[in-house]
Design a protein around this motif. Structure first.
Motif, short mmCIF file in Angstrom:
data_model
loop_
_atom_site.label_atom_id
_atom_site.label_comp_id
_atom_site.label_asym_id
_atom_site.label_seq_id
_atom_site.Cartn_x
_atom_site.Cartn_y
_atom_site.Cartn_z
N THR A 241 -0.75 -2.30 -4.52
CA THR A 241 -0.31 -1.66 -5.77
C THR A 241 0.03 -2.68 -6.84
O THR A 241 0.53 -3.79 -6.56
N ILE B 246 -3.36 4.08 -2.34
CA ILE B 246 -3.48 2.99 -3.31
C ILE B 246 -3.13 1.71 -2.57
O ILE B 246 -2.02 1.55 -2.06
N ARG C 280 -9.24 -0.16 -5.24
CA ARG C 280 -7.95 -0.10 -4.53
C ARG C 280 -7.53 1.36 -4.28
O ARG C 280 -6.66 1.60 -3.46
N PHE C 281 -8.17 2.27 -4.99
CA PHE C 281 -7.86 3.69 -4.87
C PHE C 281 -8.88 4.37 -3.96
O PHE C 281 -10.09 4.18 -4.11
N TYR D 8 1.44 11.16 -10.02
CA TYR D 8 0.16 11.54 -9.44
C TYR D 8 0.22 13.04 -9.11
O TYR D 8 1.05 13.48 -8.32
N ASP E 167 -0.09 0.79 -11.88
CA ASP E 167 -0.31 2.01 -11.10
C ASP E 167 0.87 2.97 -11.22
O ASP E 167 0.78 4.13 -10.77
N ARG F 78 -3.89 11.47 -12.52
CA ARG F 78 -2.82 10.53 -12.80
C ARG F 78 -2.31 10.81 -14.21
O ARG F 78 -3.09 11.01 -15.14
N ASP G 62 0.85 -1.19 0.00
CA ASP G 62 0.00 0.00 0.00
C ASP G 62 0.89 1.25 0.00
O ASP G 62 1.96 1.25 0.59
#
Lengths: 113, 116
Positions: free
Chosen positions: A82, A79, A64-65, A90, A86, A36, A18
């Motif tokens: 990961t 996140i 997951r976000f 960002y 990904d 992103r 994470d």
């Protein structure tokens, strides 16, 4: 005055871990955005906070976000678990309602190995 | 839904020559339009915006953009390009009609290369 700041500037992590990314908006800006930017591509909207209203999460690519914002200050983008896809920069931005233009931070470059 | 198109991935121009970076948009109502510039390894910087009023908008670093409602375009221009203008340029739109807050939709970007 100070601009939008983001931390860390770079983050390398292993697949499955994470990560938490932080954004400090310009003081007084009520709106905060996360985007992103994958290598060589445009900006992909993720989530938007406006004051105390419910955030617009329509751009989050998966469960997951997630993101949180405390009042009209700091925001964190998390996140979980990961994946290599990904990996991206960002970007966080903030704006005043009246001006409408968004002011961007320098971004966090995330690399998932 | 709102959308933006930047038809050119890259634009090459000689220093001192005029430059144009193209942008067309699609919205349901009246648009707010923006141009941003991104230098290598840096965040986006605001250049200029159109909300209402004069169709020709002047912004930072000598850039200007012309809003054309009939052609739904908002091309970025500069009379005399500099090598230091070389960067990635993004056009963005917000649709006032849908009331989507401050949500902007960005184009895919145009890489500007100014050569000596």
């Amino acid at each position: 005055g100070a601009g939008v700041s983001q931390s860390p500037s770079n983050k390398v992590t292993e697949k499955g871990k994470d990560v938490e990314l932080r954004c400090d908006p310009i003081s007084g800006h009520t709106a905060l955005y996360w985007y992103r930017q994958r290598l060589g591509q445009g900006l992909e909207f993720l989530i938007y906070f406006q004051g105390n209203s419910a955030p617009d999460k329509s751009g989050l690519p998966s469960d997951r976000f997630s993101a949180e914002r405390t009042g009209e200050s700091v925001s964190t983008l998390t996140i979980q678990r990961t994946q290599q896809e990904d990996s991206a920069v960002y970007l966080c931005a903030s704006s005043q309602i009246v001006g409408n233009e968004q002011f961007f931070g320098p971004g966090t470059r995330l690399t998932v190995l | 839904a709102q959308s933006v198109a930047q038809p050119e991935d890259q634009v090459n121009v000689a220093e001192g020559n005029p430059l144009t970076v193209k942008c067309t948009y699609s919205v349901s109502g009246n648009p707010y339009l923006f141009w941003y510039v991104q230098y290598p390894n840096r965040g986006l910087q605001f250049l200029l915006k159109y909300i209402t009023g004069d169709n020709l908008v002047k912004g930072s670093y000598g850039f200007e953009a012309e809003f054309n409602k009939s052609q739904t375009s908002f091309h970025l221009k500069k009379p005399s390009a500099l090598v230091s203008d070389s960067a990635l340029y993004f056009c963005a739109v917000r649709d006032l009609f849908t009331g989507g807050g401050n949500k902007l939709t960005f184009g895919t970007g145009t890489q500007l290369k100014v050569e000596l």
